[in-house]
Write an enzyme that holds these catalytic residues in place. Sequence first.
Site, PDB file in Angstrom:
ATOM      1  N   CYS A 113       0.814  -1.206   0.000  1.00 16.42           N
ATOM      2  CA  CYS A 113       0.000   0.000   0.000  1.00 16.42           C
ATOM      3  C   CYS A 113       0.859   1.273   0.000  1.00 16.42           C
ATOM      4  CB  CYS A 113      -0.989  -0.016   1.154  1.00 16.42           C
ATOM      5  SG  CYS A 113      -2.387   1.112   0.898  1.00 16.42           S
ATOM      6  N   HIS A 221      -3.533  -5.081   0.416  1.00 17.58           N
ATOM      7  CA  HIS A 221      -3.041  -5.456   1.748  1.00 17.58           C
ATOM      8  C   HIS A 221      -2.999  -6.978   1.898  1.00 17.58           C
ATOM      9  CE1 HIS A 221      -2.763  -1.606   4.019  1.00 17.58           C
ATOM     10  NE2 HIS A 221      -3.553  -1.203   3.027  1.00 17.58           N
ATOM     11  N   GLU A 223      -1.319  -8.697   3.942  1.00 12.58           N
ATOM     12  CA  GLU A 223      -1.095  -9.142   5.318  1.00 12.58           C
ATOM     13  C   GLU A 223      -2.387  -9.604   5.994  1.00 12.58           C
ATOM     14  OE1 GLU A 223      -1.727  -4.620   5.847  1.00 12.58           O
ATOM     15  OE2 GLU A 223      -1.156  -6.059   4.297  1.00 12.58           O
TER      16      GLU A 223
END
Length: 260
Positions: A113, A221, A223
Amino acid sequence: MSRPVIGIVGNFHLINDEYPAHAAGEMNSRAVAEVADCVPVILPTDPRFATVEEILDTCDGILLTGGRPNVHPAEYGEDATEAHGAFDRDRDAVALGLVRACAERGQPMLGICRGFQEVNVAMGGSLYPEIRDLPGRMNHRMPPDGTLEEKFALRHRVSLTEGGPFHRLFGATEVMTNTLHGQGIKEPGARIIVDGRADDGTAEAVYIDGAPGFMMAVQWHPEWRAGEDPVSRPLFQAFGEAARAWAGQGGQPARMAAAG
């Protein structure tokens, strides 16, 4: 053998509007520890505390996280406007230097990001302050309401270059991703290869051409629930493998397998 150390770039916060802190999301540490199989260490992004060289000598890889403040447009030769949002000049000073150093050293780096945008700016590229204001573009911002599951839900397709590093990594030329960003790449920097785009043309996946090590970045994202997602999991696993190769060779470049 001890696990490689991944430096997770932190963000400046005021806890209870008064206590200054550097922090990173727990999901970043979880992805590094459980999927990349490395030791997560949160880095204070302030050049007063550690130099780029000291950070890289301490870590085997760098994770450039997302963050609410944006890269200051002065870094790509533009004036700041209200649309550019908030800034963190200390993070700019640390993160942009880390990108340039890793690109030369071959030290593994994964950008997420804001980290994706930092990779582009560090290499001489520029950013749009607000993607959703551009003709024909969708709103890529995080939904203002709902649960975390709803905010991080898969929302759009990313088309990848056939035969490119992301295609080879994911085993597909189309993947579904979440989207929680306002800004995006305007002009790619030197050696920045846009390897994946959303349906509206927004750059979503890049790598640095000719980098001697793992240098990949995504606008989404990964994660979020990285161990469960079929796109996030191979990305963090490849990042961890690159960090292990770096540590195993005593900090020497290991040619990025993904870029071939």
